[in-house]
Design a protein around this motif. Structure first.
Motif, mmCIF file in Angstrom:
data_model
loop_
_atom_site.group_PDB
_atom_site.id
_atom_site.type_symbol
_atom_site.label_atom_id
_atom_site.label_comp_id
_atom_site.label_asym_id
_atom_site.label_seq_id
_atom_site.Cartn_x
_atom_site.Cartn_y
_atom_site.Cartn_z
ATOM 1 N N LEU A 1 8.164 -5.909 -8.043
ATOM 2 C CA LEU A 1 8.458 -6.386 -6.695
ATOM 3 C C LEU A 1 8.945 -5.245 -5.813
ATOM 4 O O LEU A 1 8.525 -5.117 -4.661
ATOM 5 N N GLN A 2 9.796 -4.381 -6.355
ATOM 6 C CA GLN A 2 10.303 -3.249 -5.571
ATOM 7 C C GLN A 2 9.171 -2.314 -5.161
ATOM 8 O O GLN A 2 9.121 -1.852 -4.020
ATOM 9 N N LYS A 3 8.248 -2.042 -6.070
ATOM 10 C CA LYS A 3 7.101 -1.188 -5.737
ATOM 11 C C LYS A 3 6.257 -1.815 -4.633
ATOM 12 O O LYS A 3 5.821 -1.124 -3.703
ATOM 13 N N ALA A 4 6.036 -3.122 -4.733
ATOM 14 C CA ALA A 4 5.230 -3.812 -3.719
ATOM 15 C C ALA A 4 5.925 -3.783 -2.356
ATOM 16 O O ALA A 4 5.285 -3.546 -1.330
ATOM 17 N N VAL A 5 7.230 -4.004 -2.349
ATOM 18 C CA VAL A 5 8.000 -3.963 -1.103
ATOM 19 C C VAL A 5 7.976 -2.552 -0.514
ATOM 20 O O VAL A 5 7.819 -2.374 0.698
ATOM 21 N N ASP A 6 8.110 -1.546 -1.357
ATOM 22 C CA ASP A 6 8.043 -0.159 -0.879
ATOM 23 C C ASP A 6 6.695 0.133 -0.222
ATOM 24 O O ASP A 6 6.635 0.818 0.811
ATOM 25 N N ASN A 7 5.613 -0.386 -0.806
ATOM 26 C CA ASN A 7 4.285 -0.175 -0.226
ATOM 27 C C ASN A 7 4.151 -0.863 1.128
ATOM 28 O O ASN A 7 3.541 -0.314 2.050
ATOM 29 N N VAL A 8 4.720 -2.053 1.249
ATOM 30 C CA VAL A 8 4.700 -2.747 2.545
ATOM 31 C C VAL A 8 5.493 -1.940 3.561
ATOM 32 O O VAL A 8 5.059 -1.773 4.703
ATOM 33 N N GLN A 9 6.644 -1.428 3.154
ATOM 34 C CA GLN A 9 7.472 -0.630 4.063
ATOM 35 C C GLN A 9 6.701 0.592 4.554
ATOM 36 O O GLN A 9 6.729 0.906 5.751
ATOM 37 N N LYS A 10 5.990 1.271 3.657
ATOM 38 C CA LYS A 10 5.193 2.439 4.059
ATOM 39 C C LYS A 10 4.115 2.048 5.064
ATOM 40 O O LYS A 10 3.881 2.772 6.035
ATOM 41 N N SER A 11 3.469 0.911 4.829
ATOM 42 C CA SER A 11 2.431 0.448 5.750
ATOM 43 C C SER A 11 3.014 0.146 7.121
ATOM 44 O O SER A 11 2.449 0.541 8.144
ATOM 45 N N VAL A 12 4.137 -0.568 7.147
ATOM 46 C CA VAL A 12 4.777 -0.910 8.422
ATOM 47 C C VAL A 12 5.200 0.367 9.146
ATOM 48 O O VAL A 12 4.981 0.511 10.351
ATOM 49 N N ASP A 13 5.789 1.303 8.404
ATOM 50 C CA ASP A 13 6.241 2.560 9.008
ATOM 51 C C ASP A 13 5.095 3.360 9.609
ATOM 52 O O ASP A 13 5.274 4.058 10.605
ATOM 53 N N SER A 14 3.924 3.270 9.002
ATOM 54 C CA SER A 14 2.781 4.030 9.506
ATOM 55 C C SER A 14 1.928 3.221 10.487
ATOM 56 O O SER A 14 0.867 3.683 10.912
ATOM 57 N N GLY A 15 2.386 2.006 10.840
ATOM 58 C CA GLY A 15 1.681 1.203 11.827
ATOM 59 C C GLY A 15 0.453 0.500 11.298
ATOM 60 O O GLY A 15 -0.373 0.014 12.072
ATOM 61 N N LYS A 16 0.322 0.431 9.986
ATOM 62 C CA LYS A 16 -0.826 -0.239 9.373
ATOM 63 C C LYS A 16 -0.476 -1.687 9.053
ATOM 64 O O LYS A 16 0.682 -2.052 8.907
ATOM 65 N N ASP A 17 -1.526 -2.499 8.918
ATOM 66 C CA ASP A 17 -1.348 -3.883 8.491
ATOM 67 C C ASP A 17 -1.040 -3.883 6.991
ATOM 68 O O ASP A 17 -1.867 -3.445 6.189
ATOM 69 N N PRO A 18 0.130 -4.364 6.596
ATOM 70 C CA PRO A 18 0.482 -4.338 5.172
ATOM 71 C C PRO A 18 -0.235 -5.429 4.390
ATOM 72 O O PRO A 18 -0.534 -6.502 4.916
ATOM 73 N N ASP A 19 -0.521 -5.129 3.138
ATOM 74 C CA ASP A 19 -1.086 -6.105 2.206
ATOM 75 C C ASP A 19 0.085 -6.769 1.487
ATOM 76 O O ASP A 19 0.792 -6.126 0.707
ATOM 77 N N LEU A 20 0.295 -8.046 1.757
ATOM 78 C CA LEU A 20 1.426 -8.760 1.172
ATOM 79 C C LEU A 20 1.108 -9.413 -0.167
ATOM 80 O O LEU A 20 2.013 -9.908 -0.831
ATOM 81 N N SER A 21 -0.162 -9.406 -0.574
ATOM 82 C CA SER A 21 -0.484 -10.094 -1.827
ATOM 83 C C SER A 21 0.263 -9.536 -3.032
ATOM 84 O O SER A 21 0.732 -10.320 -3.861
ATOM 85 N N PRO A 22 0.456 -8.218 -3.176
ATOM 86 C CA PRO A 22 1.246 -7.747 -4.319
ATOM 87 C C PRO A 22 2.711 -8.219 -4.260
ATOM 88 O O PRO A 22 3.310 -8.499 -5.300
ATOM 89 N N VAL A 23 3.260 -8.342 -3.050
ATOM 90 C CA VAL A 23 4.633 -8.828 -2.910
ATOM 91 C C VAL A 23 4.700 -10.293 -3.332
ATOM 92 O O VAL A 23 5.593 -10.699 -4.077
ATOM 93 N N LYS A 24 3.746 -11.088 -2.858
ATOM 94 C CA LYS A 24 3.712 -12.510 -3.220
ATOM 95 C C LYS A 24 3.538 -12.677 -4.726
ATOM 96 O O LYS A 24 4.205 -13.510 -5.341
ATOM 97 N N ASP A 25 2.633 -11.890 -5.304
ATOM 98 C CA ASP A 25 2.396 -11.979 -6.749
ATOM 99 C C ASP A 25 3.652 -11.612 -7.538
ATOM 100 O O ASP A 25 4.015 -12.292 -8.498
ATOM 101 N N ALA A 26 4.298 -10.529 -7.138
ATOM 102 C CA ALA A 26 5.503 -10.076 -7.846
ATOM 103 C C ALA A 26 6.654 -11.072 -7.674
ATOM 104 O O ALA A 26 7.407 -11.327 -8.624
ATOM 105 N N ALA A 27 6.801 -11.651 -6.483
ATOM 106 C CA ALA A 27 7.841 -12.658 -6.266
ATOM 107 C C ALA A 27 7.563 -13.895 -7.115
ATOM 108 O O ALA A 27 8.483 -14.491 -7.681
ATOM 109 N N GLY A 28 6.303 -14.269 -7.222
ATOM 110 C CA GLY A 28 5.927 -15.393 -8.077
ATOM 111 C C GLY A 28 6.234 -15.118 -9.538
ATOM 112 O O GLY A 28 6.716 -16.000 -10.261
#
Length: 131
Positions: free
Chosen positions: A96-123
């Motif tokens: 989950l932490q890795k997935a959240v870190d990837n979303v943070q990088k996407s948001v920081d770079s102005g890209k659309d983040p892929d939330l599916s790894p976050v959802k999968d890890a939270a599940g």
């Protein structure tokens, strides 16, 4: 979108209830508290993921709102990591932490983040916090 969010929350709340009901009476209070903490935090994380979904979908990503939610997720992830020594929970938390870190990088770079790894890890975290 709201019905899907309710389904995840209902699933997480059901998992919390299952933990409360399935923990044998003979287990020490510390083990019960840890299981309930894990399940409760999994519910909080599930709610954070729903909020993150709302912040990053639609016409415009709200980076400030996404950052705020990502910070909340980080804190909740840290709480789970601090309160358990279970290997399966630890792996789910790491994923989950890795997935959240990837979303943070996407948001920081102005890209659309892929939330599916976050959802999968939270599940997965919800699953391992349930007996």
């Amino acid at each position: 979108m709201a019905p899907r969010h309710r389904h995840r929350r209902t699933t997480a709340v059901t998992a919390l209830a299952a933990v409360a009901l399935a923990v044998p009476v003979t287990v020490g209070c510390g083990a019960v508290e840890k299981a309930l903490d894990c399940a409760q935090l999994a519910v909080e994380i599930s709610n954070d993921v729903d909020d993150l979904q709302d912040a990053v979908t639609g016409a415009v990503v709200d980076p400030q709102q996404a950052d705020k939610i990502l910070d909340s997720l980080d804190k909740d992830i840290d709480k789970v990591a601090d309160r358990t020594d279970n290997a399966d929970v630890g792996k789910a938390v790491d994923d989950l932490q890795k997935a959240v870190d990837n979303v943070q990088k996407s948001v920081d770079s102005g890209k659309d983040p892929d939330l599916s790894p976050v959802k999968d890890a939270a599940g997965e975290l919800t699953n391992v916090c349930s007996p």
